[in-house]
Design a protein around this motif. Structure first.
Motif, short mmCIF file in Angstrom:
data_model
loop_
_atom_site.label_atom_id
_atom_site.label_comp_id
_atom_site.label_asym_id
_atom_site.label_seq_id
_atom_site.Cartn_x
_atom_site.Cartn_y
_atom_site.Cartn_z
N GLY A 9 19.03 37.35 109.02
CA GLY A 9 18.54 38.57 109.65
C GLY A 9 18.34 38.37 111.14
N GLY A 10 17.90 39.43 111.80
CA GLY A 10 17.67 39.36 113.23
C GLY A 10 18.30 40.55 113.94
N LEU A 11 18.52 40.36 115.24
CA LEU A 11 19.07 41.41 116.09
C LEU A 11 20.54 41.12 116.38
CD1 LEU A 11 18.75 43.87 118.00
CD2 LEU A 11 18.02 42.23 119.77
N VAL A 12 21.38 42.12 116.23
CA VAL A 12 22.80 41.96 116.49
C VAL A 12 23.33 43.24 117.12
CG1 VAL A 12 23.47 42.76 114.19
CG2 VAL A 12 25.00 41.24 115.46
N GLN A 13 24.35 43.11 117.92
CA GLN A 13 24.96 44.29 118.54
C GLN A 13 25.88 44.99 117.55
OE1 GLN A 13 26.90 43.01 122.14
NE2 GLN A 13 24.98 43.00 123.30
N ASN A 84 31.06 43.91 111.00
CA ASN A 84 31.21 45.23 111.61
C ASN A 84 29.94 46.07 111.43
OD1 ASN A 84 32.53 47.27 113.00
ND2 ASN A 84 33.53 48.10 111.17
N LEU A 85 28.82 45.48 111.78
CA LEU A 85 27.54 46.15 111.56
C LEU A 85 27.40 47.38 112.43
CD1 LEU A 85 25.38 42.95 111.22
CD2 LEU A 85 25.42 44.83 109.57
N VAL A 117 20.40 46.47 114.26
CA VAL A 117 21.70 46.59 114.91
C VAL A 117 21.53 47.53 116.09
CG1 VAL A 117 24.14 47.11 114.63
CG2 VAL A 117 22.80 46.28 112.67
N SER A 118 21.61 46.96 117.27
CA SER A 118 21.35 47.75 118.48
C SER A 118 21.97 47.08 119.68
CB SER A 118 19.84 47.89 118.69
OG SER A 118 19.56 48.57 119.91
N SER A 119 22.39 47.90 120.61
CA SER A 119 22.95 47.37 121.86
C SER A 119 21.85 47.25 122.91
CB SER A 119 24.08 48.26 122.36
OG SER A 119 23.64 49.59 122.50
#
Length: 119
Positions: A9-13, A84-85, A117-119
């Motif tokens: 888990g975590g933060l991903v673009q 491809n999140l 999932v965030s930029s």
């Protein structure tokens, strides 16, 4: 009783990938299915993917073609490869185990791991 411990888990673009892992312990001999559900605030917990002891898989329509669930019965682990999140995949992901015996069945849940999932 079955205990489930998640990792990953975590933060991903958007467009990125993550891998979730879950290890089961306790009465693992009677686990029939393992899987991942996900939940966003104010909504019910929904199926992401599940895999049975014989390897049969079931995916939510929204993740088909992007997520892959796998299971290692020797290590009592279940993994979820997420590719491809999309921002819509943002949720708390819960590991799930279905224990089946001759007389009853029971569901167990992990503590949850956040995927953002965030930029």
């Amino acid at each position: 009783q079955v205990q489930l411990v998640e990792s990953g888990g975590g933060l991903v673009q958007p467009g990125g990938s993550l891998r979730l892992s879950c290890t089961a312990s306790g009465s693992i001999f009677s686990i029939y299915a393992l899987g991942w559900y996900r939940q966003t605030p104010g909504k019910q917990r929904d199926l992401g993917a599940v895999i049975s002891r014989d390897g049969t898989t079931n995916y939510a329509d929204s993740v088909k073609g992007r997520f892959t669930i796998s299971r290692d019965n020797a290590k009592n682990t279940v993994n979820l490869e997420m590719n491809n999140l999309e921002p819509e995949d943002t949720a708390v992901y819960y590991c799930y185990a279905l224990q089946v015996s001759a007389f009853n069945s029971a569901s167990y849940w992990g503590q949850g791991t956040q995927v953002t999932v965030s930029s």
